[in-house]
Design a protein around this motif. Structure first.
Motif, short mmCIF file in Angstrom:
data_model
loop_
_atom_site.label_atom_id
_atom_site.label_comp_id
_atom_site.label_asym_id
_atom_site.label_seq_id
_atom_site.Cartn_x
_atom_site.Cartn_y
_atom_site.Cartn_z
N ASP A 277 -27.67 36.53 -12.66
CA ASP A 277 -28.48 36.15 -13.83
C ASP A 277 -29.27 37.38 -14.28
O ASP A 277 -29.59 38.23 -13.47
CB ASP A 277 -29.47 35.04 -13.45
CG ASP A 277 -28.84 33.65 -13.57
OD1 ASP A 277 -27.74 33.55 -14.13
OD2 ASP A 277 -29.45 32.69 -13.08
N ASN A 278 -29.56 37.43 -15.55
CA ASN A 278 -30.35 38.54 -16.12
C ASN A 278 -29.61 39.88 -16.10
O ASN A 278 -30.24 40.93 -16.24
CB ASN A 278 -31.71 38.72 -15.41
CG ASN A 278 -32.47 37.41 -15.37
OD1 ASN A 278 -32.48 36.69 -16.37
ND2 ASN A 278 -33.07 37.09 -14.24
N THR A 279 -28.30 39.87 -15.86
CA THR A 279 -27.54 41.11 -15.99
C THR A 279 -27.10 41.22 -17.44
O THR A 279 -26.42 40.31 -17.95
CB THR A 279 -26.28 41.09 -15.09
OG1 THR A 279 -26.68 40.83 -13.76
CG2 THR A 279 -25.52 42.40 -15.16
N GLU A 280 -27.49 42.29 -18.10
CA GLU A 280 -27.11 42.43 -19.51
C GLU A 280 -25.59 42.46 -19.65
O GLU A 280 -24.90 43.19 -18.92
CB GLU A 280 -27.72 43.73 -20.08
CG GLU A 280 -27.79 43.67 -21.58
CD GLU A 280 -28.02 45.04 -22.21
OE1 GLU A 280 -28.03 46.05 -21.49
OE2 GLU A 280 -28.18 45.07 -23.45
N GLY A 281 -25.07 41.61 -20.54
CA GLY A 281 -23.63 41.60 -20.78
C GLY A 281 -22.86 40.61 -19.93
O GLY A 281 -21.66 40.47 -20.08
N ILE A 282 -23.58 39.89 -19.04
CA ILE A 282 -22.91 38.85 -18.25
C ILE A 282 -23.64 37.52 -18.48
O ILE A 282 -24.87 37.47 -18.40
CB ILE A 282 -22.91 39.18 -16.74
CG1 ILE A 282 -21.93 40.32 -16.47
CG2 ILE A 282 -22.52 37.96 -15.91
CD1 ILE A 282 -21.64 40.57 -15.02
N ARG A 283 -22.85 36.50 -18.77
CA ARG A 283 -23.43 35.18 -19.00
C ARG A 283 -22.76 34.21 -18.02
O ARG A 283 -21.53 34.12 -17.97
CB ARG A 283 -23.16 34.77 -20.46
CG ARG A 283 -23.67 33.45 -20.89
CD ARG A 283 -23.84 33.42 -22.42
NE ARG A 283 -22.61 33.63 -23.17
CZ ARG A 283 -21.80 32.64 -23.54
NH1 ARG A 283 -22.06 31.39 -23.24
NH2 ARG A 283 -20.70 32.90 -24.25
N LEU A 284 -23.58 33.52 -17.24
CA LEU A 284 -23.02 32.55 -16.28
C LEU A 284 -22.99 31.17 -16.90
O LEU A 284 -23.86 30.82 -17.71
CB LEU A 284 -23.86 32.52 -14.99
CG LEU A 284 -23.46 33.52 -13.91
CD1 LEU A 284 -23.78 34.94 -14.33
CD2 LEU A 284 -24.14 33.21 -12.59
N ASN A 285 -22.02 30.37 -16.46
CA ASN A 285 -21.94 29.00 -16.92
C ASN A 285 -23.22 28.25 -16.54
O ASN A 285 -23.73 28.41 -15.44
CB ASN A 285 -20.74 28.32 -16.23
CG ASN A 285 -20.37 27.01 -16.87
OD1 ASN A 285 -20.25 26.96 -18.10
ND2 ASN A 285 -20.18 25.97 -16.09
N LYS A 286 -23.74 27.44 -17.48
CA LYS A 286 -24.99 26.71 -17.22
C LYS A 286 -24.71 25.20 -17.19
O LYS A 286 -23.90 24.70 -17.96
CB LYS A 286 -25.99 26.98 -18.35
CG LYS A 286 -26.56 28.39 -18.34
CD LYS A 286 -28.01 28.36 -17.84
CE LYS A 286 -28.53 29.69 -17.35
NZ LYS A 286 -28.04 30.91 -17.94
#
Ligand code: T4K
Length: 384
Positions: A277-286
């Motif tokens: 989480d909070n890595t720029e450019g990576i989005r985790l499924n919510k």
């Protein structure tokens, strides 16, 4: 050390296969399964809706909190026979961001899939685009609760009611999930589940339909058992899609442990969130509110312009380290070779974009924290 020893399994994993795969089947202890299949040996009743089939059907109806449930050989036959039982005609609106099965079930029924784009956040069918795809030939909507993300159920039902369409949910990824406190299989006309070896709950191969209408139940029963109603009575032309007793026995065992399975998966998913989480450019499924999730899959979206490296590169770097994530769901089903360019993926631009950015990370109950950390370290090492 023997093959039942947990250390042996780890050793096999580390030294023989040496790979971390996208998932790993959940299984009961060997002795538990042997005990469960003992009476199959004693009675020699192997299939044709025997006692294990009956028990699992009842147990699952309760566990999944649905009115009616019938067991089938796999999730694909659940979809294919459901469309046949409902007598669908003409066009069916669906999503291309799914496993081959959803689209193939439509096409194999002689129906035309009409592809609707997806929501960029939860990857299910975009209900704002549904109505414009409806024609006088449309008979149904087949949305997918992809990765266990729940579709916009209220809006889909509103549209279906307005135009008199059937709703068949591909619920292959949603075992045990609830929405607004109700079993996810209780929405729409029918929900089709998969109990494949790779799923949160498995019967080796298997599937089920959940429904309310008894007439649909009769139609499915006929389709899964040749239309046979007695040794000399064949009432309709059916196929064979019965779950056998060994698969049902696996289901009976796995159902005893499925809550534990889901809890362990949750811990793995939480660790991924802590690390990524909070890595720029990576989005985790919510997970959405009102949904009790099952942690079936962990897709991440990699935006190359922000992360500095694209999905395919991350996939390859992981593979160099013997970690085999998967690009579920790339390619989109509307680009499959078997359709010879019949469909235009530019009609579903969000799905097309997401399919090139998504990577589904390894996830199973006994994936260890140090393995998750290794996977995350490698992913983060790709960031520019
Ligand atoms: N609708 C949707 C939305 C679906 O995702 C699916 C199935 C269906 C319908 C149809 O349901 P079924 O008719 O299959 O019940 C896998 C599964 O075979 C498939 O069931 C699943 N979706 C799909 C998303 O994934 P592949 O081709 O990726 O499987 P495979 O053999 O590459 O296995 C993936 C990983 O799983 C392996 O790397 C290791 C692990 N694995 C695999 C097997 C076969 C095990 O640990 N044990 C095993 O026995 O399709």
């Amino acid at each position: 050390m023997n093959s039942n020893d947990k250390n042996y399994t780890k050793m096999i994993d580390k030294y023989v296969t040496g790979k971390i795969l996208v998932t790993r089947s959940s299984m009961p202890e060997y002795e538990e399964y042997c005990e469960e299949i003992r009476d199959i040996w004693d009675t020699r009743w192997l299939t044709n809706m025997g006692p294990k089939h009956k028990k699992l059907q009842e147990d699952l109806k309760n566990y999944l909190d649905v009115e009616q449930l019938d067991l089938l050989t796999n999730g694909h036959m659940a979809l294919e026979l459901t469309m046949q039982a409902l007598g669908l005609t003409g066009e069916v609106i669906t999503t291309p961001f799914t496993f081959a099965s959803t689209t193939h079930a439509i096409v194999r029924n002689g129906l035309t899939p009409v592809f609707c784009d997806i929501d960029p956040d939860n990857f299910t069918i975009d209900t704002t685009k549904l109505e414009s795809l409806i024609t006088d030939k449309t008979s149904a909507i087949v949305p997918v609760h992809v990765y266990g993300n729940i579709c916009n159920i209220e809006e889909i039902q509103r549209i279906a009611d307005k135009y008199g369409l059937k709703v068949i949910y591909d619920a292959a990824h949603t075992f045990g999930e609830t929405y607004k406190g109700k079993g996810i299989g209780s929405y729409g006309d029918v929900s089709c589940f998969s109990f494949h070896a790779t799923k949160v709950f498995n019967t080796i191969e298997g599937g089920a339909v959940c429904f309310k209408d008894p007439a649909f139940g009769n139609a499915i029963y006929d389709l899964k058992n040749f239309g046979i109603h007695g040794p000399e009575i064949v009432e309709s032309v059916g196929a064979n899609a019965k779950m056998n007793e060994f698969c049902a026995a696996m289901g009976i065992c796995n159902l005893r442990h499925v809550d534990d399975e889901i809890n362990k998966r949750r811990a793995v998913v939480e660790r991924y969130h802590e690390r990524l989480d909070n890595t720029e450019g990576i989005r985790l499924n919510k997970n959405a509110p009102d949904v009790k999730p099952n942690y079936a899959y962990l897709p991440i979206i990699i935006e190359p312009e922000k992360f500095g490296c694209d999905r395919d590169k991350v996939y390859s770097v992981l593979a160099e380290h013997n970690i085999f994530a998967r690009k579920y769901f790339y390619p989109l089903t509307n680009t499959f070779d078997c359709f010879n360019g019949k469909f235009d993926p530019n009609d579903t631009p969000i799905a097309l974009k997401i399919s090139k950015q998504v990577l589904t990370l390894p996830l199973y109950a006994d994936l260890e924290q140090e393995q998750v950390d290794l996977i995350c370290d490698i992913i983060l090492s790709c960031k520019k």
